[in-house]
Motif scaffolding. Sequence first.
Motif, PDB file in Angstrom:
ATOM      1  N   GLY A 315      31.985  29.568  45.562  1.00  0.00           N
ATOM      2  CA  GLY A 315      33.118  30.277  46.133  1.00  0.00           C
ATOM      3  C   GLY A 315      33.488  31.489  45.300  1.00  0.00           C
ATOM      4  N   GLY A 316      34.560  32.151  45.707  1.00  0.00           N
ATOM      5  CA  GLY A 316      34.969  33.384  45.050  1.00  0.00           C
ATOM      6  C   GLY A 316      35.604  33.160  43.699  1.00  0.00           C
ATOM      7  N   ALA A 317      36.021  34.270  43.088  1.00  0.00           N
ATOM      8  CA  ALA A 317      36.589  34.228  41.744  1.00  0.00           C
ATOM      9  C   ALA A 317      38.079  34.532  41.775  1.00  0.00           C
ATOM     10  N   ALA A 318      38.795  33.945  40.843  1.00  0.00           N
ATOM     11  CA  ALA A 318      40.180  34.319  40.571  1.00  0.00           C
ATOM     12  C   ALA A 318      40.188  35.187  39.324  1.00  0.00           C
ATOM     13  N   VAL A 319      41.144  36.108  39.260  1.00  0.00           N
ATOM     14  CA  VAL A 319      41.262  36.990  38.104  1.00  0.00           C
ATOM     15  C   VAL A 319      42.711  36.958  37.619  1.00  0.00           C
ATOM     16  N   LEU A 320      42.891  36.718  36.329  1.00  0.00           N
ATOM     17  CA  LEU A 320      44.200  36.821  35.695  1.00  0.00           C
ATOM     18  C   LEU A 320      44.132  37.959  34.693  1.00  0.00           C
ATOM     19  N   THR A 321      45.017  38.919  34.841  1.00  0.00           N
ATOM     20  CA  THR A 321      44.987  40.077  33.957  1.00  0.00           C
ATOM     21  C   THR A 321      46.405  40.506  33.591  1.00  0.00           C
ATOM     22  N   GLU A 322      46.508  41.646  32.894  1.00  0.00           N
ATOM     23  CA  GLU A 322      47.796  42.109  32.375  1.00  0.00           C
ATOM     24  C   GLU A 322      48.051  43.568  32.710  1.00  0.00           C
TER      25      GLU A 322
END
Length: 495
Positions: A315-322
Amino acid sequence: MNSAISAHSTKRSSIDRLLRPRSVAIVGASPAPSSFGASVLANLQNAHFDGELYLVNPKRQQIHGRACLPSIDAMPTGVDCAVLAIPRAGVLQAVEACGRNGVGGVIIFSAGFAESGAQGRAEQGELAAIANKHGMIVEGPNCLGMVNFIDGIPLTFVLTPPAPYAGTHGIAVVSQSGAMAAVVGVSLRHRELGVSFSVSTGNEAVSSVEDYVEYLIDEPHTRAILMIVEKFRQPKEFLALAARAHSLGKFIVLLHPGKSSAARASAETHTGAMVGDYQVMRTKVTHADVLMVDTLEELLDVSEMLLRFPSLPRGGAAVLTESGAFKALSLDFCQSVSLALPELSDVTSESLRKVLPDFIPPTNPLDITAQGLVDPDLYRRTLPFILADERFGSLVLGIILTDEPTSGLKFPPIIDAIRELRPSKPVIFAGLDEGAQILPAYIQQLRALGVPFFPTPERAYRALACITSFASRMKREIPSPPNPQLLPTPLWPLV
């Protein structure tokens, strides 16, 4: 016994003697520091090789206190492997002498054979005929040799400092190019990834990449086989081996030069390989569940992910950023490399609303702004909900590092959260500002948890897209290793 089966068994036995020799001869041994023979001897001495070692040099009685034999015929019969560190002019005679003395395998450094023209091709044909007559395996000519990291046997002229191997899920390198094998090895060592074997096949007069892949598929310390190949000389056999590797839970990652006509011509002058249709080859190996990459950088990045990930991303990706700007850049770049970034599920969105400040909307990518600096626990509060969302097969942490004090505020809560959660999905850490000063211990802690560290997010996205696509098209699930996060300790520089 069927003659084909008998020949196959003989070749495998000879490869075993070449890759795991208990007796080695250096033909052309020399005390001259710049000579190939001296380099091989130094490598074996530094590795504390405890098998029988024979030095052959008709001009010397001893080298560094070790007795020298005047010829190959003066050696005991049945030596496992002979390294020919001699000029091309003496190779055919030396191979014949090795054959009649029962040598199991021969490594030939000398160039000037099939890659050099008609005469060289004819001499390489003679070399193969001699070896086949005696049932002897040959690695090369025109190669850098091999290193067995499991048993500490470096049969190469490239400096190979010793270090113990303590892993069970390492990478084996099989490359027609010796130089690229060396380059890959330095990079794998820098990433603290374990290497089981490295084999440089060169011109492949007698043994080809397929022969070594077949051997390494059954090698218990090898989880993935990293390959740089300009031409498959036994393509049908390779496709069958790829399918077998997959059934055993092992990966094959392939870099294959030859998209352009110039690259195909270069391959012919490099290792004497006649390269075929690139697109046909790519289609066939992809259907055989080989993971094919386009660049040297991608070869390394993908291989690291395969070894560190607890499972393949589905499946797809999650991204956590700032950063809001990086959020937009991620959406653009991931679209360009076909890495899906699904929206959060309703359940995940509502859960995040409860733990996020009011001014941070729950989205994917999730931009937590600079809030992590004043509220470091925010990472731990958000990660469980993102990782639990079934829409995501992986998570990329795109973190601004800036400097040592700033990164010191961010790494500990992120590492603690991953350690506490022990996610079954792949997690990748990507620094946004390459070159920021950070403590190496943080990277080591991430790696120990199965989290690869990348200096740029684009590299992480590209490699993750490659693996996610690979996982989605596989005809069947590939088994996970028993302890996927127990990775080997750093090894010698690979050659």
